[in-house]
Design a protein around this motif. Structure first.
Motif, PDB file in Angstrom:
ATOM      1  N   ARG A   1       0.834  -1.211   0.000  1.00 35.96           N
ATOM      2  CA  ARG A   1       0.000   0.000   0.000  1.00 35.96           C
ATOM      3  C   ARG A   1       0.871   1.265   0.000  1.00 35.96           C
ATOM      4  O   ARG A   1       0.597   2.222  -0.738  1.00 35.96           O
ATOM      5  N   LEU A   2       1.912   1.265   0.797  1.00 31.38           N
ATOM      6  CA  LEU A   2       2.777   2.445   0.864  1.00 31.38           C
ATOM      7  C   LEU A   2       3.618   2.607  -0.400  1.00 31.38           C
ATOM      8  O   LEU A   2       3.764   3.721  -0.919  1.00 31.38           O
ATOM      9  N   PHE A   3       4.171   1.508  -0.910  1.00 30.58           N
ATOM     10  CA  PHE A   3       4.929   1.593  -2.159  1.00 30.58           C
ATOM     11  C   PHE A   3       4.045   2.107  -3.291  1.00 30.58           C
ATOM     12  O   PHE A   3       4.485   2.885  -4.140  1.00 30.58           O
ATOM     13  N   ASN A   4       2.797   1.643  -3.306  1.00 27.43           N
ATOM     14  CA  ASN A   4       1.890   2.067  -4.372  1.00 27.43           C
ATOM     15  C   ASN A   4       1.562   3.554  -4.258  1.00 27.43           C
ATOM     16  O   ASN A   4       1.484   4.261  -5.264  1.00 27.43           O
ATOM     17  N   ASP A   5       1.381   4.033  -3.033  1.00 28.10           N
ATOM     18  CA  ASP A   5       1.000   5.437  -2.831  1.00 28.10           C
ATOM     19  C   ASP A   5       2.186   6.391  -2.912  1.00 28.10           C
ATOM     20  O   ASP A   5       2.063   7.496  -3.461  1.00 28.10           O
ATOM     21  N   ARG A   6       3.352   5.967  -2.370  1.00 29.77           N
ATOM     22  CA  ARG A   6       4.473   6.889  -2.206  1.00 29.77           C
ATOM     23  C   ARG A   6       5.687   6.542  -3.065  1.00 29.77           C
ATOM     24  O   ARG A   6       6.614   7.352  -3.161  1.00 29.77           O
ATOM     25  N   GLY A   7       5.707   5.359  -3.633  1.00 27.13           N
ATOM     26  CA  GLY A   7       6.881   4.905  -4.368  1.00 27.13           C
ATOM     27  C   GLY A   7       7.910   4.303  -3.441  1.00 27.13           C
ATOM     28  O   GLY A   7       7.798   4.378  -2.200  1.00 27.13           O
ATOM     29  N   TYR A   8       8.932   3.707  -4.027  1.00 29.86           N
ATOM     30  CA  TYR A   8       9.967   3.027  -3.241  1.00 29.86           C
ATOM     31  C   TYR A   8      10.753   4.016  -2.385  1.00 29.86           C
ATOM     32  O   TYR A   8      10.916   3.824  -1.174  1.00 29.86           O
ATOM     33  N   ALA A   9      11.242   5.095  -2.996  1.00 29.42           N
ATOM     34  CA  ALA A   9      12.085   6.047  -2.261  1.00 29.42           C
ATOM     35  C   ALA A   9      11.307   6.757  -1.163  1.00 29.42           C
ATOM     36  O   ALA A   9      11.885   7.137  -0.135  1.00 29.42           O
ATOM     37  N   GLY A  10      10.004   6.930  -1.355  1.00 27.75           N
ATOM     38  CA  GLY A  10       9.200   7.666  -0.379  1.00 27.75           C
ATOM     39  C   GLY A  10       8.675   6.826   0.762  1.00 27.75           C
ATOM     40  O   GLY A  10       7.914   7.335   1.610  1.00 27.75           O
ATOM     41  N   THR A  11       9.053   5.560   0.806  1.00 27.77           N
ATOM     42  CA  THR A  11       8.561   4.649   1.843  1.00 27.77           C
ATOM     43  C   THR A  11       9.729   4.168   2.699  1.00 27.77           C
ATOM     44  O   THR A  11      10.767   3.764   2.175  1.00 27.77           O
ATOM     45  N   SER A  12       9.550   4.195   4.010  1.00 33.30           N
ATOM     46  CA  SER A  12      10.589   3.715   4.925  1.00 33.30           C
ATOM     47  C   SER A  12      10.082   2.496   5.692  1.00 33.30           C
ATOM     48  O   SER A  12       8.874   2.241   5.768  1.00 33.30           O
ATOM     49  N   ILE A  13      10.996   1.764   6.271  1.00 32.90           N
ATOM     50  CA  ILE A  13      10.622   0.637   7.129  1.00 32.90           C
ATOM     51  C   ILE A  13       9.799   1.137   8.311  1.00 32.90           C
ATOM     52  O   ILE A  13       8.845   0.474   8.754  1.00 32.90           O
ATOM     53  N   SER A  14      10.118   2.313   8.817  1.00 32.98           N
ATOM     54  CA  SER A  14       9.345   2.899   9.912  1.00 32.98           C
ATOM     55  C   SER A  14       7.891   3.123   9.495  1.00 32.98           C
ATOM     56  O   SER A  14       6.956   2.861  10.266  1.00 32.98           O
ATOM     57  N   ASP A  15       7.683   3.614   8.250  1.00 35.73           N
ATOM     58  CA  ASP A  15       6.320   3.808   7.739  1.00 35.73           C
ATOM     59  C   ASP A  15       5.576   2.475   7.679  1.00 35.73           C
ATOM     60  O   ASP A  15       4.396   2.382   8.055  1.00 35.73           O
ATOM     61  N   ILE A  16       6.259   1.441   7.197  1.00 31.30           N
ATOM     62  CA  ILE A  16       5.639   0.120   7.074  1.00 31.30           C
ATOM     63  C   ILE A  16       5.322  -0.437   8.451  1.00 31.30           C
ATOM     64  O   ILE A  16       4.276  -1.063   8.667  1.00 31.30           O
ATOM     65  N   SER A  17       6.197  -0.196   9.408  1.00 26.31           N
ATOM     66  CA  SER A  17       5.961  -0.636  10.784  1.00 26.31           C
ATOM     67  C   SER A  17       4.698   0.009  11.347  1.00 26.31           C
ATOM     68  O   SER A  17       3.852  -0.669  11.940  1.00 26.31           O
ATOM     69  N   CYS A  18       4.561   1.297  11.143  1.00 28.44           N
ATOM     70  CA  CYS A  18       3.385   2.002  11.665  1.00 28.44           C
ATOM     71  C   CYS A  18       2.097   1.481  11.042  1.00 28.44           C
ATOM     72  O   CYS A  18       1.099   1.256  11.737  1.00 28.44           O
ATOM     73  N   LEU A  19       2.102   1.292   9.730  1.00 27.02           N
ATOM     74  CA  LEU A  19       0.880   0.865   9.050  1.00 27.02           C
ATOM     75  C   LEU A  19       0.536  -0.588   9.342  1.00 27.02           C
ATOM     76  O   LEU A  19      -0.636  -0.939   9.508  1.00 27.02           O
ATOM     77  N   SER A  20       1.541  -1.434   9.429  1.00 22.72           N
ATOM     78  CA  SER A  20       1.293  -2.861   9.641  1.00 22.72           C
ATOM     79  C   SER A  20       1.050  -3.219  11.106  1.00 22.72           C
ATOM     80  O   SER A  20       0.488  -4.281  11.398  1.00 22.72           O
ATOM     81  N   GLY A  21       1.495  -2.342  12.015  1.00 23.04           N
ATOM     82  CA  GLY A  21       1.381  -2.650  13.431  1.00 23.04           C
ATOM     83  C   GLY A  21       2.424  -3.637  13.912  1.00 23.04           C
ATOM     84  O   GLY A  21       2.298  -4.201  15.009  1.00 23.04           O
ATOM     85  N   ARG A  22       3.471  -3.850  13.098  1.00 22.75           N
ATOM     86  CA  ARG A  22       4.573  -4.732  13.474  1.00 22.75           C
ATOM     87  C   ARG A  22       5.825  -3.897  13.722  1.00 22.75           C
ATOM     88  O   ARG A  22       6.008  -2.856  13.101  1.00 22.75           O
ATOM     89  N   THR A  23       6.672  -4.366  14.585  1.00 21.92           N
ATOM     90  CA  THR A  23       7.893  -3.629  14.894  1.00 21.92           C
ATOM     91  C   THR A  23       8.864  -3.705  13.721  1.00 21.92           C
ATOM     92  O   THR A  23       8.801  -4.617  12.883  1.00 21.92           O
ATOM     93  N   SER A  24       9.784  -2.758  13.693  1.00 21.05           N
ATOM     94  CA  SER A  24      10.824  -2.802  12.670  1.00 21.05           C
ATOM     95  C   SER A  24      11.635  -4.086  12.776  1.00 21.05           C
ATOM     96  O   SER A  24      12.031  -4.682  11.766  1.00 21.05           O
TER      97      SER A  24
END
Length: 220
Positions: free
Chosen positions: A18-41
Protein backbone atom coordinates in the motif's frame (compact mmCIF):
# COMPACT_ATOMS: atom_id res chain seq x y z
CA UNK A 1 -4.84 -22.18 9.39
CA UNK A 2 -2.01 -19.69 8.97
CA UNK A 3 0.78 -19.56 11.51
CA UNK A 4 1.58 -16.37 13.38
CA UNK A 5 4.69 -15.91 11.23
CA UNK A 6 2.64 -16.25 8.04
CA UNK A 7 0.09 -13.73 9.30
CA UNK A 8 2.90 -11.29 10.16
CA UNK A 9 4.60 -11.73 6.78
CA UNK A 10 1.32 -11.10 4.94
CA UNK A 11 0.44 -8.06 7.06
CA UNK A 12 3.87 -6.55 6.40
CA UNK A 13 3.70 -7.36 2.69
CA UNK A 14 0.29 -5.75 2.27
CA UNK A 15 1.21 -2.68 4.30
CA UNK A 16 4.41 -2.28 2.27
CA UNK A 17 2.47 -2.71 -0.97
CA UNK A 18 0.00 0.00 0.00
CA UNK A 19 2.78 2.44 0.86
CA UNK A 20 4.93 1.59 -2.16
CA UNK A 21 1.89 2.07 -4.37
CA UNK A 22 1.00 5.44 -2.83
CA UNK A 23 4.47 6.89 -2.21
CA UNK A 24 6.88 4.90 -4.37
CA UNK A 25 9.97 3.03 -3.24
CA UNK A 26 12.08 6.05 -2.26
CA UNK A 27 9.20 7.67 -0.38
CA UNK A 28 8.56 4.65 1.84
CA UNK A 29 10.59 3.72 4.93
CA UNK A 30 10.62 0.64 7.13
CA UNK A 31 9.35 2.90 9.91
CA UNK A 32 6.32 3.81 7.74
CA UNK A 33 5.64 0.12 7.07
CA UNK A 34 5.96 -0.64 10.78
CA UNK A 35 3.38 2.00 11.67
CA UNK A 36 0.88 0.87 9.05
CA UNK A 37 1.29 -2.86 9.64
CA UNK A 38 1.38 -2.65 13.43
CA UNK A 39 4.57 -4.73 13.47
CA UNK A 40 7.89 -3.63 14.89
CA UNK A 41 10.82 -2.80 12.67
CA UNK A 42 12.61 -5.76 14.21
CA UNK A 43 9.81 -8.10 13.13
CA UNK A 44 9.92 -6.68 9.61
CA UNK A 45 13.69 -7.15 9.34
CA UNK A 46 13.36 -10.68 10.74
CA UNK A 47 11.11 -11.66 7.84
CA UNK A 48 12.56 -9.55 5.01
CA UNK A 49 16.02 -8.34 6.21
CA UNK A 50 15.96 -5.16 4.05
CA UNK A 51 13.65 -2.75 2.28
CA UNK A 52 15.06 -3.95 -1.05
CA UNK A 53 14.06 -7.54 -0.31
CA UNK A 54 10.64 -6.44 0.89
CA UNK A 55 10.13 -4.60 -2.41
CA UNK A 56 11.30 -7.72 -4.23
CA UNK A 57 8.75 -9.79 -2.28
CA UNK A 58 5.97 -7.47 -3.46
CA UNK A 59 7.18 -7.74 -7.06
CA UNK A 60 7.36 -11.55 -6.83
CA UNK A 61 3.83 -11.67 -5.44
CA UNK A 62 2.76 -9.43 -8.32
CA UNK A 63 4.16 -11.93 -10.82
CA UNK A 64 2.75 -14.90 -8.88
CA UNK A 65 -0.76 -13.57 -9.54
CA UNK A 66 -0.55 -14.24 -13.27
CA UNK A 67 -0.26 -18.06 -13.31
CA UNK A 68 -3.29 -18.25 -11.04
CA UNK A 69 -5.34 -16.05 -13.36
CA UNK A 70 -4.19 -18.00 -16.43
CA UNK A 71 -5.20 -21.28 -14.78
CA UNK A 72 -8.64 -19.89 -13.92
CA UNK A 73 -9.30 -19.27 -17.63
CA UNK A 74 -8.40 -22.81 -18.70
CA UNK A 75 -12.11 -23.65 -18.70
CA UNK A 76 -13.20 -26.56 -20.83
CA UNK A 77 -15.88 -25.59 -23.34
CA UNK A 78 -14.74 -22.03 -23.98
CA UNK A 79 -13.12 -21.13 -27.26
CA UNK A 80 -9.52 -19.85 -27.07
CA UNK A 81 -10.23 -16.23 -28.06
CA UNK A 82 -12.96 -16.00 -25.43
CA UNK A 83 -10.51 -17.33 -22.85
CA UNK A 84 -7.94 -14.75 -23.95
CA UNK A 85 -10.42 -11.91 -23.53
CA UNK A 86 -11.61 -13.20 -20.16
CA UNK A 87 -8.01 -13.40 -19.02
CA UNK A 88 -7.35 -9.83 -20.13
CA UNK A 89 -10.32 -8.49 -18.14
CA UNK A 90 -9.30 -10.51 -15.08
CA UNK A 91 -5.82 -8.98 -15.26
CA UNK A 92 -7.26 -5.49 -15.76
CA UNK A 93 -9.36 -5.87 -12.61
CA UNK A 94 -6.33 -7.16 -10.69
CA UNK A 95 -4.30 -4.10 -11.67
CA UNK A 96 -7.16 -1.87 -10.59
CA UNK A 97 -8.32 -3.62 -7.42
CA UNK A 98 -5.42 -5.67 -6.00
CA UNK A 99 -3.03 -3.45 -4.06
CA UNK A 100 -0.14 -5.93 -4.32
CA UNK A 101 -0.51 -6.19 -8.10
CA UNK A 102 -0.69 -2.41 -8.44
CA UNK A 103 2.29 -1.87 -6.13
CA UNK A 104 4.31 -4.50 -7.98
CA UNK A 105 3.73 -2.65 -11.23
CA UNK A 106 4.89 0.64 -9.71
CA UNK A 107 7.96 -0.96 -8.14
CA UNK A 108 8.89 -2.58 -11.44
CA UNK A 109 8.71 0.86 -13.08
CA UNK A 110 11.06 2.14 -10.34
CA UNK A 111 13.37 -0.90 -10.53
CA UNK A 112 16.52 1.12 -11.26
CA UNK A 113 16.25 2.63 -7.78
CA UNK A 114 16.04 -0.80 -6.10
CA UNK A 115 19.38 -2.52 -5.68
CA UNK A 116 18.25 -6.12 -6.15
CA UNK A 117 17.96 -8.52 -9.09
CA UNK A 118 14.44 -8.50 -10.53
CA UNK A 119 12.38 -11.23 -12.23
CA UNK A 120 12.17 -10.95 -16.03
CA UNK A 121 8.72 -9.61 -16.96
CA UNK A 122 6.33 -10.31 -19.84
CA UNK A 123 7.95 -13.55 -21.07
CA UNK A 124 5.38 -15.79 -19.39
CA UNK A 125 2.60 -13.48 -20.53
CA UNK A 126 3.73 -13.63 -24.13
CA UNK A 127 3.99 -17.43 -23.95
CA UNK A 128 0.47 -17.69 -22.50
CA UNK A 129 -1.04 -15.41 -25.13
CA UNK A 130 0.84 -17.21 -27.91
CA UNK A 131 -0.48 -20.57 -26.69
CA UNK A 132 -4.05 -19.26 -26.70
CA UNK A 133 -3.61 -17.81 -30.19
CA UNK A 134 -2.14 -21.09 -31.43
CA UNK A 135 -5.19 -22.87 -30.06
CA UNK A 136 -7.42 -20.25 -31.69
CA UNK A 137 -5.69 -20.87 -35.03
CA UNK A 138 -6.19 -24.63 -34.70
CA UNK A 139 -9.88 -24.01 -33.93
CA UNK A 140 -10.29 -21.83 -37.03
CA UNK A 141 -10.83 -18.62 -35.05
CA UNK A 142 -7.83 -16.71 -36.43
CA UNK A 143 -7.54 -15.04 -39.81
CA UNK A 144 -5.14 -16.95 -42.10
CA UNK A 145 -2.56 -14.15 -42.15
CA UNK A 146 -2.18 -14.04 -38.33
CA UNK A 147 1.05 -15.52 -36.97
CA UNK A 148 0.45 -16.41 -33.30
CA UNK A 149 3.96 -15.56 -32.05
CA UNK A 150 4.01 -12.11 -33.68
CA UNK A 151 0.43 -11.40 -32.71
CA UNK A 152 1.09 -12.43 -29.10
CA UNK A 153 3.98 -9.97 -28.84
CA UNK A 154 1.82 -7.17 -30.27
CA UNK A 155 -1.13 -7.97 -27.99
CA UNK A 156 1.06 -8.01 -24.87
CA UNK A 157 2.69 -4.70 -25.84
CA UNK A 158 -0.70 -3.11 -26.48
CA UNK A 159 -2.24 -4.55 -23.32
CA UNK A 160 0.45 -3.43 -20.88
CA UNK A 161 0.85 -0.11 -22.67
CA UNK A 162 -2.86 0.40 -22.08
CA UNK A 163 -2.36 -0.20 -18.36
CA UNK A 164 0.40 2.41 -18.21
CA UNK A 165 -1.72 5.04 -19.96
CA UNK A 166 -4.84 4.21 -17.93
CA UNK A 167 -2.90 4.49 -14.68
CA UNK A 168 -1.47 7.85 -15.68
CA UNK A 169 -4.79 9.34 -16.81
CA UNK A 170 -7.33 8.13 -14.27
CA UNK A 171 -5.69 5.69 -11.87
CA UNK A 172 -7.11 2.77 -13.88
CA UNK A 173 -10.69 3.56 -12.86
CA UNK A 174 -11.77 3.19 -16.48
CA UNK A 175 -9.48 0.30 -17.36
CA UNK A 176 -12.24 -2.14 -18.36
CA UNK A 177 -13.80 0.36 -20.75
CA UNK A 178 -10.36 1.18 -22.15
CA UNK A 179 -9.72 -2.53 -22.64
CA UNK A 180 -13.03 -2.93 -24.46
CA UNK A 181 -11.98 -0.17 -26.86
CA UNK A 182 -8.66 -1.94 -27.42
CA UNK A 183 -10.34 -5.27 -28.24
CA UNK A 184 -12.72 -3.54 -30.66
CA UNK A 185 -9.58 -2.32 -32.42
CA UNK A 186 -7.59 -5.59 -32.31
CA UNK A 187 -10.18 -8.27 -32.94
CA UNK A 188 -11.03 -7.35 -36.54
CA UNK A 189 -7.37 -8.03 -37.39
CA UNK A 190 -7.31 -11.33 -35.47
CA UNK A 191 -10.63 -13.02 -36.12
CA UNK A 192 -11.26 -15.21 -39.15
CA UNK A 193 -14.85 -13.92 -39.19
CA UNK A 194 -14.64 -10.52 -37.49
CA UNK A 195 -17.39 -9.92 -34.96
CA UNK A 196 -15.76 -8.18 -32.01
CA UNK A 197 -19.02 -6.88 -30.52
CA UNK A 198 -20.44 -10.41 -30.18
CA UNK A 199 -17.29 -11.83 -28.58
CA UNK A 200 -16.92 -8.91 -26.19
CA UNK A 201 -20.60 -9.23 -25.26
CA UNK A 202 -20.06 -12.91 -24.44
CA UNK A 203 -17.22 -11.95 -22.13
CA UNK A 204 -18.41 -8.70 -20.65
CA UNK A 205 -22.14 -8.53 -21.37
CA UNK A 206 -23.94 -6.59 -24.11
CA UNK A 207 -23.12 -2.95 -24.65
CA UNK A 208 -25.89 -0.33 -24.83
CA UNK A 209 -26.95 0.23 -28.44
CA UNK A 210 -25.52 3.75 -28.34
CA UNK A 211 -22.05 2.33 -27.56
CA UNK A 212 -21.95 -0.34 -30.25
CA UNK A 213 -19.46 0.39 -33.06
CA UNK A 214 -20.91 1.19 -36.46
CA UNK A 215 -21.10 -1.93 -38.67
CA UNK A 216 -18.32 -2.35 -41.22
CA UNK A 217 -19.38 -1.97 -44.85
CA UNK A 218 -18.06 -4.42 -47.39
CA UNK A 219 -16.07 -2.83 -50.18
CA UNK A 220 -17.07 -3.42 -53.81
Amino acid sequence: MQSRAEVTRRAVLEAAARLFNDRGYAGTSISDISCLSGRTSGAIYFHYTSKELLALAVIKEHFATWPRLIEQQATVGRMPLERLLRLSYAVARAFRDDIVVSAGARLWAERRAIDVAMPVPFVDWTDAVRALLEQAAAAGELAPHVKPAQAAHAVVCAFFGLHTVSDALDGRTGIEDDLTDLWHFLLPALQARPDPAALIADVRGPLPRSELPAPAHASN
